[in-house]
Write a protein that holds these residues in place. Structure first.
Motif, short mmCIF file in Angstrom:
data_model
loop_
_atom_site.label_atom_id
_atom_site.label_comp_id
_atom_site.label_asym_id
_atom_site.label_seq_id
_atom_site.Cartn_x
_atom_site.Cartn_y
_atom_site.Cartn_z
N SER A 49 28.99 -2.64 -91.73
CA SER A 49 29.52 -3.15 -90.53
C SER A 49 29.81 -4.74 -90.74
O SER A 49 29.24 -5.28 -91.63
CB SER A 49 28.57 -3.23 -89.32
OG SER A 49 27.56 -4.11 -89.34
N PHE A 50 30.67 -5.13 -89.93
CA PHE A 50 31.28 -6.58 -90.21
C PHE A 50 30.01 -7.59 -89.96
O PHE A 50 30.09 -8.78 -90.64
CB PHE A 50 32.50 -6.94 -89.37
CG PHE A 50 32.03 -7.06 -87.84
CD1 PHE A 50 32.23 -5.96 -87.17
CD2 PHE A 50 31.64 -8.37 -87.22
CE1 PHE A 50 31.80 -5.99 -85.67
CE2 PHE A 50 31.31 -8.20 -86.02
CZ PHE A 50 31.39 -7.24 -85.26
N GLU A 51 29.09 -7.33 -89.47
CA GLU A 51 27.87 -8.43 -88.97
C GLU A 51 26.87 -8.06 -89.78
O GLU A 51 25.85 -8.98 -89.90
CB GLU A 51 27.71 -8.20 -87.52
CG GLU A 51 27.34 -7.08 -86.97
CD GLU A 51 26.95 -7.01 -85.69
OE1 GLU A 51 27.18 -8.28 -84.89
OE2 GLU A 51 26.85 -6.20 -84.83
N GLU A 52 26.71 -6.96 -90.64
CA GLU A 52 25.39 -6.67 -91.44
C GLU A 52 25.14 -7.69 -92.44
O GLU A 52 25.81 -7.60 -93.48
CB GLU A 52 25.51 -5.02 -91.69
CG GLU A 52 24.54 -4.43 -92.59
CD GLU A 52 24.66 -3.06 -92.99
OE1 GLU A 52 25.54 -2.28 -92.06
OE2 GLU A 52 24.28 -2.81 -93.94
N GLN A 53 23.98 -8.20 -92.47
CA GLN A 53 23.65 -9.20 -93.57
C GLN A 53 22.91 -8.60 -94.62
O GLN A 53 21.92 -7.62 -94.36
CB GLN A 53 23.13 -10.36 -92.85
CG GLN A 53 24.13 -11.15 -91.95
CD GLN A 53 23.15 -11.82 -90.93
OE1 GLN A 53 22.01 -12.12 -90.94
NE2 GLN A 53 23.83 -12.60 -90.01
N ASN A 54 22.96 -9.34 -95.58
CA ASN A 54 21.81 -9.17 -96.77
C ASN A 54 21.54 -10.35 -97.21
O ASN A 54 22.22 -10.70 -98.35
CB ASN A 54 22.57 -8.21 -97.74
CG ASN A 54 21.50 -7.57 -98.60
OD1 ASN A 54 20.54 -8.50 -99.07
ND2 ASN A 54 21.72 -6.42 -99.62
N LEU A 55 20.85 -11.13 -96.68
CA LEU A 55 20.41 -12.47 -97.12
C LEU A 55 20.01 -12.46 -98.58
O LEU A 55 20.19 -13.54 -99.27
CB LEU A 55 19.36 -13.15 -96.15
CG LEU A 55 19.79 -13.08 -94.78
CD1 LEU A 55 18.79 -13.51 -93.83
CD2 LEU A 55 21.08 -13.85 -94.52
N ALA A 56 18.99 -11.48 -98.83
CA ALA A 56 18.51 -11.63 -100.29
C ALA A 56 19.73 -11.63 -101.35
O ALA A 56 19.64 -12.30 -102.53
CB ALA A 56 17.72 -10.67 -100.66
N LEU A 57 20.54 -10.85 -100.98
CA LEU A 57 22.01 -10.63 -101.89
C LEU A 57 22.62 -11.85 -102.00
O LEU A 57 23.05 -12.12 -103.00
CB LEU A 57 22.68 -9.35 -101.56
CG LEU A 57 23.96 -9.12 -102.24
CD1 LEU A 57 23.61 -8.62 -103.64
CD2 LEU A 57 24.82 -8.16 -101.52
N GLY A 58 23.00 -12.39 -100.89
CA GLY A 58 24.08 -13.59 -100.46
C GLY A 58 25.44 -13.36 -101.39
O GLY A 58 25.91 -12.26 -101.06
N ALA A 59 25.79 -14.39 -101.52
CA ALA A 59 27.39 -14.40 -102.21
C ALA A 59 27.28 -13.38 -103.32
O ALA A 59 26.72 -14.04 -104.29
CB ALA A 59 27.80 -15.74 -102.14
#
Lengths: 290, 306, 536
Positions: A49-59
């Motif tokens: 989804s466009f808002e699903e984050q994966n902070l540990a992955l980052g850019a």
């Protein structure tokens, strides 16, 4: 009136035939169709989804899981591009249509009428042109709230001004031409002359300017989003993705490259299609060719 | 001609009056006044500041005072920069934007017209696609991408230019290219478009049939008529480019007027917004008058030939 | 066409040799180039409000006391005053001004100058935003509010040319620290009167050709939105300490461009560092990166009058579901500290209370108790912030945390700066981003915000007990007792949770190796007279 009908439809058929012969235009049409459908069908084309984050992955760089990589919050860029396309196409087309609907008749009437009417109409354009856009948008938001329709209106309202000036300049020249004068001579109404004779003859410039307006409008959306009128985060648009990408172009270049590329491909397609349409629709031009 | 200029000057009065009136009341409708800040001023302080700037008086009195001062050529003090008057700010920032804008416009006209003409001569060939492709790239590249990209390549990697600033003549190069390219792209597209419309016209064929040289045909006959939409576009565009660009001025840290225009709106600096609008109106009206003169000059030709 | 040729030649010429950058020249000529982020409103200490103005004014003017070079935030050393005595009740300070203190036009700095300055600062007609700093003076508040018209009843008196007596309303332990704020700096009375009336703002006195100051530097040039240049003041009493010949302040607002100007050798020190470049410097040029603790608290305001935020359980649930460590590590990524209190833990002698922790299970239970099990039926709410890269990212992440952990959806609403301020002030929000930067190094600079009549208390929160504790603390001289009172007060604030503390933002800058004496400072003060430029 009914007598004209078959003639008119054959004109359209002719144009279509003409357009089909233009490979660049057809390629543009196909690419645009693909891009637009992809935006509409976004939820079915991506598992994210466009808002699903994966902070540990980052850019992260483009990979098998994330074709175009992820942004700084670990969101899938491919997905955000698809959804962003929805915003950009919607804004690009709707706002441009608004500007056409106002600008073309306004410019045509002003140029055709000339004299005092022209003066007054053009001074109104001048006045509107000098209004501070930022303030205008902020006030509109206070009155109407955050509203996508308002955004089309706001952009259209500013874009039609230049369109009107250009059309008016063209019409000023056209109205002294033989075919207009003969139309006047046979007693055609003003309205009929403007819409049946003049506007078709400025179609070329309208199309060219429209293809210039659409990208401009798509980028303008980023400024409106900055003011809070555009789309709200975490939703995005191509303009915003490009802007965000530009601010990290050295650290995460892929965040700029793919949005910029998609944007460019869209514009190129639109232009090829626009040129093709111009050739196909312009009565003088097709006559000159055949 | 003189009559035309006089008439335009007369028309200026209602245009200015309406602009000022609209903007005067509009800015006051926007939420947040000039004195709202992150750390709130005390109510007393705001009251005093309002008194100082006469913002406590009835709005019609303020409006009247503004117009009276305007007649004297006084645009009032800036709220955001209390020690500077709006006149000062315009005097300081306009020359900068004028220089940037004029150079950028020259660049845009030169590149844009050339590309447009070259492309239109052989439509749908490589000679058309290459310049038009470049023009399209110019349109696809908003200045907030192009500017930083140029700085990165020519400022940092090659080390030819400063990354920002407006001190040396060489500091003009990157901003001028950044600002000019978008306009160049527009001009080239418009030029090509209308060249293509004019080229097949009867009178051009006549000219060719008469055995005039190709250069003569292109520059004397075709371009003159093809310039109509470009000229119409240039009126407002020139007024716009000369009063500066917020994005380019911000990116390159240039002390121009475009930055002031947007900052004034963000700061709700009522008098500064108004002053800049007045100034901008003068320019817009002036340039559109020039455009109308040009259109008039280009027109008789068209009429004669058709 | 000529232009094109001209530029081509220029390009070729410049390509031939490696150019000497402004930083190279600066190192040689002792000219410091600083990134200053934004154009200051003015250079009149009685008019300005922001950090960008302070950075310049602190070079041009000097107060009774000035920054200690080793700890520029919490300690002060004598400035214009060479010594002072304090009365037994800690209410009367008598300052002895140094004989060699001079204005940049040669006039001696005399006690009357301070009286004139403070009268100007407090004059109702000035509408000075920081006049409240001088409410510490006896009757200062009454005079400022216009209820007292005679200035000689205000606690400032020139006993003679070189002796200044300040009488306070009440004992104030943080007084000397507050005295280093620019609102206490003197201005040159004859210059003020030459260009206007005493209480007139916005006169021409701040123009470079007119400016008269008493600081280590004088104003040389002010090109709006381009640069402000100050040069060494040879008449300054401590001129021999001053190593720099000039300082150039560059108002570069775009962080990316500021960083690039730094790399291109145009700046010695930047005003900030773009988030996404911090890691690059950490990894490859750690000596050029400074991330120092700063008294800056980033938090969310809750509108406690609006259901369901009037329910303390909901407020606590919201606060307890935010993973601040993740926020600092993955989102802001510049050495931020997670915040569980409003006051940062950087002040000497004050440890803020920790009253809650991240506890998602407990938060879920609280929300269920408040009748929103799993976030069901939770009403639509918005999170208001003004548009900026940092605020947007933080808001997006917190929105997601609330959604994942509590099952509630909060809409994000980004607006333009003034709209945001207006709405926050009028409490037209549910949740709003906010931050607070201390004016001086003392817990009161943070905690006074939440007094019932605090001008920046945008939450509409009020607690009589809190007010009493702070009042008591302000009268307490004993430092440990005072600290404990602040601690109790802050505990009440955090327990009632009208705000959600998030992170403490550091001061970030890039710095060239040639800059020496730029010490960490929790107020971000860097006394220029001690800065040196040395090439190794």
């Amino acid at each position: 009136m009914s007598g004209h009908k078959p003639q008119k439809s054959s004109l359209w058929a002719d144009s279509w035939k003409q357009l089909r012969k233009n490979h660049a235009a057809i390629a543009g049409l196909i690419i645009l169709t693909i891009l637009i459908s992809a935006s509409i069908l976004a939820p079915w084309l991506t598992p994210y989804s466009f808002e699903e984050q994966n902070l540990a992955l980052g850019a992260s760089c483009p990979s098998l899981e994330h074709w175009l990589g992820t942004d700084t919050l670990g969101r899938d860029l491919f997905t955000r591009l698809l959804y962003g396309g929805r915003t950009s196409f919607l804004v690009g087309f709707c706002a441009t249509v608004v500007s056409l609907l106002i600008g073309v008749p306004y410019g045509a009437i002003s140029g055709y009428s000339g004299g005092k009417v022209d003066s007054v109409m053009m001074r109104i354009v001048d006045i509107l042109y000098t209004m501070p856009f930022t303030i205008l948008v902020i006030i509109l938001m206070v009155v109407f709230g955050r509203n996508i329709l308002l955004m089309f209106g706001a952009i259209g309202a500013i874009q039609w001004l230049v369109m009107a000036r250009i059309i008016r300049g063209q019409v000023l020249a056209l109205r002294k031409q033989a075919f207009v004068e003969s139309a006047i001579a046979i007693g055609a109404s003003r309205r009929r002359i403007i819409f049946k004779h003049i506007i078709p003859n400025v179609m070329g410039i309208i199309i060219v300017y429209t293809t210039l307006t659409i990208p401009h409008v798509m980028l303008m959306e980023t400024f409106l989003s900055f003011l809070g009128l555009g789309i709200q985060p975490p939703m995005s648009s191509w303009g915003l993705l490009i802007k965000d990408g530009a601010s990290v172009m050295e650290t995460y270049p892929w965040l700029l490259i793919s949005p910029a590329l998609v944007f460019s491909v869209t514009l190129f397609s639109m232009n090829f299609l626009g040129d093709g349409l111009r050739d196909a629709l312009d009565p003088r031009f097709s006559k000159g060719r055949s | 001609m003189l009559k035309f200029i006089l008439r335009r000057l007369l028309e200026l009065i209602p245009v200015l009056l309406i602009s000022i009136t609209l903007v005067f009341f509009m800015v006051r409708l926007a939420p947040g006044g000039p004195f709202t800040a992150e750390k709130s001023f005390t109510a007393e302080a705001i009251e005093r500041l309002n008194e100082h700037y006469g913002l406590d008086k009835p709005i019609m009195v303020q409006y009247g005072n503004y117009l009276l001062n305007l007649l004297k050529g006084d645009l009032g003090p800036s709220f955001q920069y209390p020690s500077r008057s709006v006149n000062d700010i315009i005097k300081e920032t306009f020359p900068v934007s004028l220089e940037l804008g004029a150079l950028a416009m020259l660049f845009a006209l030169f590149v844009g017209l050339m590309a447009g003409i070259v492309a239109s001569l052989k439509p749908n060939t490589l000679q058309d696609h290459v310049p038009m492709g470049l023009a399209m790239t110019g349109i696809c590249m908003p200045s907030f991408v192009l500017g930083p990209l140029l700085i990165l390549i020519f400022g940092l990697w090659l080390g030819w230019f400063n990354a920002s600033g407006w001190e040396l003549p060489i500091d003009r190069v990157l901003p001028v290219i950044t600002l000019g390219s978008a306009y160049a792209a527009y001009i080239s597209r418009l030029t090509r478009g209308s060249m293509l419309e004019v080229l097949p016209s009867d009178y051009i064929r006549t000219a060719r049939a008469k055995g005039l040289s190709e250069a003569n045909v292109i520059f004397k006959h075709t371009l003159k008529n093809a310039l109509l939409p470009v000229v119409s576009y240039l009126g407002p565009a020139t007024a716009g480019i000369l009063t500066g660009s917020f994005v380019v001025e911000t990116i390159f840290n240039i002390p121009g007027m475009g930055r002031m225009f947007v900052l004034a709106a963000f700061n709700r600096d009522y008098t500064l917004i108004l002053g800049l609008v007045v100034f901008f109106s003068l320019l817009v009206v002036a340039f559109n008058a020039v455009v109308d003169i040009l259109l008039g000059l280009l027109n008789p030709k068209l009429r004669m030939h058709s | 066409m000529n232009r094109v040729i001209f530029f081509t030649i220029l390009i070729l010429l410049s390509g031939c040799s490696k150019r000497e950058t402004p930083v190279d020249i600066g190192n040689r000529e002792k000219i410091l180039h600083l990134g200053n982020l934004s154009e200051p409103k003015d250079l009149d200490p009685h008019v300005v409000t922001g950090v960008s103005a302070y950075n310049i004014i602190s070079a041009l003017l000097e107060g009774l006391v000035t920054d200690d070079p080793n700890d520029p935030s919490e300690k002060t050393v004598p400035g214009v005053a060479e010594s002072w005595t304090t009365s037994a009740d800690q209410k009367v300070y008598t300052f002895k001004l140094r004989n060699d203190a001079k204005w940049s036009n040669g006039d001696p700095v005399i006690a009357e100058d301070f009286v004139f300055s403070y009268q100007r600062m407090l004059a109702p007609a000035m509408g000075s935003p920081y006049a409240y700093m001088l409410h510490l003076l006896k009757n200062g508040r009454a005079y400022n509010l216009g209820t007292l018209n005679v200035f000689n009843q205000v606690g400032v008196k020139a006993l003679d040319d070189k002796t200044l007596e300040l009488t306070l309303e009440q004992p104030t332990p943080s007084f000397l620290s507050q005295l280093n704020h620019w609102s206490w700096f003197p201005i040159h009375p004859p210059t003020i009167l030459k260009f206007g009336k005493q209480n007139q703002m916005g006169t021409a006195w701040t123009k470079p050709e007119n400016y008269v100051g008493n600081g280590p530097f004088t104003l040389k040039a002010w090109r709006q939105n381009q640069s402000i240049v100050v040069q060494k003041n040879s008449l300054y009493w401590d001129a021999e300490t001053v190593q720099l010949n000039e300082i150039h302040f560059h108002p570069i607002g775009d962080h990316m461009i500021e960083e690039r100007s730094f790399r291109a050798g145009q700046l010695h020190v930047t005003g900030t560092v773009p988030i996404d470049r911090v890691r690059y410097y950490k990894d490859s040029k750690p000596d050029q990166l400074r991330l120092d603790p700063y008294l800056r608290s980033y938090y969310y305001l809750l509108n406690i009058n609006k259901p369901p935020l009037n329910d303390i359980r909901v407020r606590k649930a919201l606060a307890m579901t935010i993973d601040r460590e993740t926020l600092a590590q993955f989102v802001t990524r510049s050495g931020e500290d997670p915040a569980y209190s409003f006051t940062p833990p950087y002040l000497t002698g004050y440890t803020p209370p920790i009253r809650f922790s991240t506890d998602i299970e407990a938060a879920k239970k609280l929300l269920a108790d408040a009748d929103f099990p799993n976030g069901d039926n939770f009403p639509a709410m918005t999170l208001l912030f003004h548009t900026s890269d940092l605020h947007t990212r933080i808001a997006e992440v917190i929105q997601q945390m609330w959604k994942d952990n509590l099952g509630i959806h909060i809409e994000l609403e980004n607006v333009e700066w003034k709209v945001y301020q207006d709405r926050r002030k009028n409490r037209q929000y549910d949740i709003a981003r906010a931050e607070w930067v201390a004016d001086y190094a003392d817990p009161s600079s943070f905690l006074d915000v939440w007094l019932t009549d605090g001008g920046n208390n945008h939450a509409g929160w009020s607690s009589a007990e809190y007010d009493t504790l702070l009042k008591k603390a302000s009268l307490t001289v004993d430092t440990s007792e005072r600290s404990s009172l602040f601690n109790q007060a802050e505990s009440i604030l955090i327990d009632e949770q009208p705000i959600i503390p998030l992170i403490f933002l550091p001061s970030k800058s890039l710095i060239q190796p040639s800059v020496k004496g730029w010490n960490p400072s929790i107020l971000d003060h860097h006394p220029y007279k001690f800065i040196r430029l040395e090439v190794n």
